[in-house]
Write an enzyme that holds these catalytic residues in place. Structure first.
Site, short mmCIF file in Angstrom:
data_model
loop_
_atom_site.label_atom_id
_atom_site.label_comp_id
_atom_site.label_asym_id
_atom_site.label_seq_id
_atom_site.Cartn_x
_atom_site.Cartn_y
_atom_site.Cartn_z
CD GLU A 47 -10.44 -40.63 -17.07
OE1 GLU A 47 -10.33 -39.38 -17.22
OE2 GLU A 47 -11.54 -41.20 -17.08
CG ASN A 54 -2.45 -37.95 -9.42
OD1 ASN A 54 -2.48 -39.07 -9.90
ND2 ASN A 54 -3.33 -37.03 -9.75
CB CYS A 65 -6.00 -34.94 -13.41
SG CYS A 65 -7.16 -35.98 -12.53
CD GLU A 75 -10.82 -44.37 -15.10
OE1 GLU A 75 -10.24 -43.34 -14.69
OE2 GLU A 75 -10.44 -45.52 -14.84
P1 NAD Z 1 3.06 -40.32 -16.51
O1 NAD Z 1 2.36 -40.22 -17.81
O2 NAD Z 1 4.48 -39.96 -16.45
O3 NAD Z 1 2.98 -41.83 -15.94
C1 NAD Z 1 1.75 -42.49 -15.76
C2 NAD Z 1 1.99 -43.99 -15.79
O4 NAD Z 1 2.42 -44.37 -17.10
C3 NAD Z 1 3.09 -44.46 -14.84
O5 NAD Z 1 2.73 -45.69 -14.26
C4 NAD Z 1 4.28 -44.65 -15.78
O6 NAD Z 1 5.22 -45.58 -15.30
C5 NAD Z 1 3.59 -45.17 -17.02
N1 NAD Z 1 4.35 -45.02 -18.26
C6 NAD Z 1 5.40 -44.18 -18.52
N2 NAD Z 1 5.83 -44.36 -19.78
C7 NAD Z 1 5.06 -45.32 -20.33
C8 NAD Z 1 5.01 -45.93 -21.63
N3 NAD Z 1 5.87 -45.59 -22.60
N4 NAD Z 1 4.06 -46.86 -21.86
C9 NAD Z 1 3.17 -47.21 -20.91
N5 NAD Z 1 3.18 -46.67 -19.66
C10 NAD Z 1 4.11 -45.73 -19.39
O7 NAD Z 1 2.17 -39.48 -15.48
P2 NAD Z 1 2.50 -39.16 -13.95
O8 NAD Z 1 3.57 -38.15 -13.93
O9 NAD Z 1 2.64 -40.43 -13.17
O10 NAD Z 1 1.10 -38.52 -13.50
C11 NAD Z 1 0.79 -37.19 -13.66
C12 NAD Z 1 -0.12 -36.98 -14.84
O11 NAD Z 1 -1.28 -37.79 -14.72
C13 NAD Z 1 -0.65 -35.57 -14.93
O12 NAD Z 1 -0.58 -35.13 -16.27
C14 NAD Z 1 -2.10 -35.69 -14.50
O13 NAD Z 1 -2.96 -34.69 -14.98
C15 NAD Z 1 -2.45 -37.03 -14.99
N6 NAD Z 1 -3.61 -37.56 -14.27
C16 NAD Z 1 -4.82 -37.61 -14.90
C17 NAD Z 1 -5.94 -38.08 -14.21
C18 NAD Z 1 -7.28 -38.15 -14.87
O14 NAD Z 1 -8.14 -38.85 -14.35
N7 NAD Z 1 -7.51 -37.48 -15.98
C19 NAD Z 1 -5.82 -38.49 -12.90
C20 NAD Z 1 -4.57 -38.42 -12.29
C21 NAD Z 1 -3.47 -37.97 -13.00
#
Ligand code: NAD
Length: 454
Positions: free
Chosen positions: A229, A131, A263, A432
């Site tokens: 996060e 995102n 998020c 962070e």
């Molecule tokens: P996601 O959890 O699907 O993926 C995040 C990252 O993790 C990607 O790079 C993905 O390839 C990797 N990943 C996937 N499976 C994995 C595994 N088994 N082991 C290690 N890494 C793995 O999330 P997304 O769809 O890319 O992002 C959206 C989510 O991120 C939403 O829930 C959003 O709220 C959250 N988000 C949180 C923050 C925050 O600061 N709290 C900021 C931005 C996004």
């Protein structure tokens, strides 16, 4: 090595194909990063500070290029993408001051002197979502490097391009090519290997709560440090005593920024019942006025969703019989468009309880302060939130009562690089940004030195 086609979400055109890293290549990257980290940590603090300032300057010289890349890869409006590239520069500059300030402590003891050192951890893995690709990468990269670590970054599959470019700019600015390595690839391959590799001492994971739990479980096998996060379902609480016009006028930006793929999106608007009807009257033109369209246009406020798969997920929260109060507009034709949507569901509806991560907001009425706080906290998440009131005591009471890491009163700001950011409950673990972030990439070592009696 497998490859993935990266798609422009506003046009559905293929931008380019990116080769995916395999597990053996991750292992090789860890070995090289370990050697680079030892060289980096041996440099004088002023030299590490200078190197980070040079990296920041290289980013500054490429703001337009990075922004254009984010527009193409992620569909972010150009004005937002330029802010994001500027934020990466600012984060690097801010943490460039840290190597010369990680001073440890001198603690009074009997029989000698006692000092603490903030030792670097070694190699840090940073796993990012799609995102805010380059911004979120920089929040891990900058303080980790500043504290003397090497960094391996795994960008999200759909949006690797700006992070890959940042890796190149680091090398162009003079950093050792093995110190910051970008490893595009699949979560279950590259991400999991970073988590399971004993040579990676800390993982900074930003993404969904479901994957964050897996990362935490995997990290436990090595007692590996984690910062998580995760998701959010933040409340925007509007009390009757606030500036209702401003609250309604700003509510769309509080949730529809980055097409709701944020998020911190204030995706649950809670409005005091006696001003609910007036608030909805004011909200309608504000939502219909959101400019949705070509992200390369300066007037655009909201671009497309990131992918077809994600649009289908968001659309599942707005079935034909959904309680739609009103919607904004979205272009027809190619692109993963979704019009800003306002729902008025029951409190238990899944649109109220689940993170949608798209331009869909629910509006619920509450009776009094007690009800508002209970409703705001009725979620597994706790990332951010807003409180609209002109009563200072109420603003403070509610700020202390809402279980979330980042609150704003009479505004929707959440993230500044110089203030801490992170979530309560299942929105995450650790913080962070802010002045203390480099400390989270160090181990405290205590050394006692005995003094001989004269
Ligand atoms: P996601 O959890 O699907 O993926 C995040 C990252 O993790 C990607 O790079 C993905 O390839 C990797 N990943 C996937 N499976 C994995 C595994 N088994 N082991 C290690 N890494 C793995 O999330 P997304 O769809 O890319 O992002 C959206 C989510 O991120 C939403 O829930 C959003 O709220 C959250 N988000 C949180 C923050 C925050 O600061 N709290 C900021 C931005 C996004």
């Amino acid at each position: 090595m497998a490859a993935i086609e990266v798609i422009n979400p506003a046009t559905e055109q293929v931008l380019r194909s990116v080769e995916h890293t395999d597990a053996a290549r991750v292992d090789d990257a860890v070995r090289r990063a370990q050697a680079a980290q030892r060289r980096w940590a041996r440099l004088a603090p002023a030299d590490r500070a200078g190197a980070l300032r040079a990296f920041a300057a290289a980013v500054d010289a490429h703001i337009d290029e990075l922004a254009a890349l984010e527009v193409a890869n992620s569909g972010h409006p150009i004005a937002s993408a330029q802010w994001e590239a500027g934020n990466v520069r600012d984060v690097l500059q801010y943490y460039a001051a840290s190597p010369e300030r990680l001073s440890g402590k001198q603690i009074p003891v009997a029989g000698g002197i006692d000092v603490t050192f903030n030792e670097p951890m070694g190699v840090v893995g940073v796993i990012t979502p799609w995102n805010f690709p380059m911004v979120i990468a920089s929040w891990g990269i900058a303080p980790a490097l500043a504290a003397g670590n090497a960094v391996l970054v795994k960008p999200a599959e759909w949006t690797p391009l700006t992070t890959m470019r940042l890796g190149e700019l680091a090398v162009e600015s003079g950093l050792d090519e093995d110190l910051l390595q970008v490893l595009p690839g699949q979560g279950p391959v590259v991400g999991e290997r970073l988590v399971s590799h004993p040579g990676v001492r800390k993982i900074v994971f930003t993404g969904s709560t479901a994957v964050g739990k897996k990362v935490m479980t995997g990290a436990a096998a090595h007692v590996k440090r984690v910062t998580l996060e995760l998701g959010g379902k933040s409340a925007n609480i509007v009390f009757a005593d606030c500036d209702l016009e401003r609250a309604a006028a700003t509510a769309p930006a509080g949730v529809f920024d980055n097409a709701g793929q944020d998020c911190c999106a204030r995706s649950r608007i809670l409005v005091q019942r006696n001003v609910y009807d007036r608030f909805m009257e004011l909200l309608e033109p504000a939502v219909k006025g959101v400019v949705v369209g070509d992200p390369s246009s300066r007037d655009t406020e909201m671009g497309p969703l990131v992918s077809a798969a994600h649009r289908a997920k968001v659309a599942s929260y707005v079935p034909d019989d959904a309680p739609v109060a009103f919607r904004g507009t979205a272009p027809a034709g190619p692109g993963y468009w979704f019009a800003p949507t306002v729902l008025t569901p029951q409190r238990t509806d899944r649109s109220v309880t689940e993170e949608i991560f798209g331009p869909v907001v629910t509006v619920l009425a509450f009776d009094d302060e007690h009800d508002a706080i209970a409703l705001a906290n009725d979620t597994a998440y706790g990332l951010s939130g807003s409180i609209w009131t002109d009563d200072l005591s109420r603003a403070l009471r509610v700020s202390r009562a809402v279980e979330a890491g980042n609150l704003s009163v009479n505004s929707h700001s959440s993230v500044r690089y110089h203030t801490p950011f992170g979530g309560f409950k299942q929105s995450g673990l650790g913080r962070e940004l802010g002045p203390d972030a480099p400390l989270h990439f160090t181990e405290t070592k205590n050394v006692f030195i005995a003094i001989k009696e004269a």
